[in-house]
Design an enzyme around this catalytic site. Structure first.
Site, PDB file in Angstrom:
ATOM      1  N   LYS A  99       0.691  -1.119   0.268  1.00 13.12           N
ATOM      2  CA  LYS A  99      -0.028   0.408   0.222  1.00 13.12           C
ATOM      3  C   LYS A  99       0.788   1.242   0.064  1.00 13.12           C
ATOM      4  O   LYS A  99       2.093   1.228   0.179  1.00 13.12           O
ATOM      5  CB  LYS A  99      -0.587  -0.235   1.176  1.00 13.12           C
ATOM      6  CG  LYS A  99      -2.098  -0.899   0.782  1.00 13.12           C
ATOM      7  CD  LYS A  99      -3.313  -0.497   1.967  1.00 13.12           C
ATOM      8  CE  LYS A  99      -4.043  -2.128   1.709  1.00 13.12           C
ATOM      9  NZ  LYS A  99      -5.439  -1.784   2.476  1.00 13.12           N
ATOM     10  N   ARG A 153      -3.712 -10.391   5.442  1.00 19.23           N
ATOM     11  CA  ARG A 153      -3.863 -10.271   4.052  1.00 19.23           C
ATOM     12  C   ARG A 153      -3.091  -9.969   2.783  1.00 19.23           C
ATOM     13  O   ARG A 153      -1.801  -8.853   2.734  1.00 19.23           O
ATOM     14  CB  ARG A 153      -4.748  -9.380   3.736  1.00 19.23           C
ATOM     15  CG  ARG A 153      -5.458  -9.900   2.438  1.00 19.23           C
ATOM     16  CD  ARG A 153      -6.713  -9.272   2.884  1.00 19.23           C
ATOM     17  NE  ARG A 153      -7.890  -8.433   1.247  1.00 19.23           N
ATOM     18  CZ  ARG A 153      -7.634  -7.991  -0.049  1.00 19.23           C
ATOM     19  NH1 ARG A 153      -6.631  -6.883   0.639  1.00 19.23           N
ATOM     20  NH2 ARG A 153      -8.367  -8.489  -0.832  1.00 19.23           N
TER      21      ARG A 153
END
Length: 380
Positions: A327, A361
């Site tokens: 991210k 995740r």
């Protein structure tokens, strides 16, 4: 005689047992080895003075601003410091005290009773063409091949989504989402891949979720955090787990100007309300997973704060998921292209697991499998 300082000890009971401590003393000593910190916001000043004295009397500490003793303000923020044993004593002692200390005691008891879960890897497969990381995009046959590859690499869970939720992403119709996901679900059902790993549907569309659950999926990953009662009821009806994610605003607007007075408190309050809602609709707490939503309506500092305070969210008794794979927060710390953010991803995820997260995740299953195996060996 030699003396050396030990690092952090994860399994305190195992270390004491290996040392040869008698069984009766292991539990007692282990509690004295775990140092805990609690930040208390807006504690009434009389309560702060009482708690300060009670903490000092047992060898713990309450860090307070200088104006507490002279009652300069009606409330103060404080930090409670002590071992697990200290907190157990205070959680009982403060039940009988006034000025809101009973609530402090009850909150401490909730934290002390929180459980831990084994760490599991959730591999990400995006069945769309616009997810922020190109390396996670797979359609139809390619998606199935990627799923099988991730299972071989050690994924415990496969999370499949047909709609991008990256900042500024465009909504997709229910028809298109279902068209994208159907062929993948069909192969999973026909090949019984759900016997090799758990499958999670990243969606908040009831018709898509229904199709997935009937195809062998057992987790619903809802970025809206159970906003739609129908989604919660579907999970209950099929005996599936529900992942509740926190998001401020929508994917289209969430990163325009995210603001919180206290991000940890506000995310925690959100979870408390949504858990209560889910339980009222028939869901058991053990079937709820919590995701703080890294990058979903948060600045870099909000994200860092939530990761540092990840341990807080374990007091709900639910599994906690961390999803920071590649991210943009990594790019904000050190400018890095998306495809080169694996090292930063591993650093964030290992810290989050250290702080209580149990589901990771990620896009890179094999690398996480290795990193977590080494992390676990270091913590034994």
């Amino acid at each position: 005689m030699e003396l050396y300082k030990l690092g952090n000890i994860s399994d305190k009971k195992a270390v004491l047992k290996a040392l040869g401590v008698e069984n009766g003393g292991i539990a007692i000593m282990a509690k004295k080895m775990e140092l805990m910190y609690f930040y208390i916001k807006d504690l009434k000043t009389p309560a702060a003075n009482i708690l300060k004295q009670d903490a000092l009397s047992i060898g713990a500490e309450l860090a307070v601003p200088s104006g507490v003793i002279t009652c300069e303000k009606p409330t103060f923020d404080c930090m409670l410091i002590g071992t697990r044993k200290h907190m157990e004593i205070l959680s009982k002692k403060e039940l009988a005290q006034p000025f809101g200390l009973k609530s402090v005691a009850q909150a401490l008891q909730q934290f002390l009773s929180s459980r831990s879960y084994p760490v599991r890897i959730m591999g990400v497969v995006n069945a769309n063409e616009d997810s922020f990381y190109e390396g996670s995009r797979f359609m139809a046959e390619d998606a199935v091949a990627q799923i099988e590859k991730m299972i071989d690499e050690g994924a415990d869970i496969i999370d499949i989504g047909a709609v991008s939720s990256r900042p500024g992403s465009k909504p997709v119709s229910e028809r298109v989402e279902l068209e994208r996901i159907k062929p993948i679900c069909d192969v999973i059902a026909e090949s019984k891949l759900y016997e090799k790993a758990l499958f999670s549907m990243d969606s908040y569309t009831p018709s898509v979720i229904t199709y997935a659950l009937k195809s062998g999926f057992s987790i619903v990953n809802d970025i809206t955090g159970g906003a739609n009662d129908e989604v919660v009821k579907l999970a209950v009806e099929h005996g599936a787990k529900l992942c509740i994610m926190h998001m401020q605003e929508t994917p289209q607007t969430m990163q325009q100007n995210p603001h919180y007075d206290d991000v940890t408190v506000e995310v925690s309050n959100f979870f408390e309300a949504r858990i209560a809602k889910c339980e009222a609709l028939g869901m058991k707490r053990k079937d709820i997973i919590l995701d703080v939503g890294i990058g979903f309506g948060k600045t870099l500092e909000h994200n860092l704060t939530l990761i540092r305070n990840m341990k807080h969210f374990t007091h709900f008794g639910c599994e906690v998921l961390i999803g920071a794979s590649r991210k943009s927060m990594i790019d904000k710390i050190i400018p890095t292209a998306t495809e080169a953010r694996l090292p930063g991803t591993l650093a964030i995820h290992l810290k989050a697991v250290d702080n209580g997260a149990s589901i990771v995740r990620c896009h890179d299953v094999a690398e996480h499998k290795q990193a977590l195996a080494v992390w676990e060996a270091l913590h034994q």
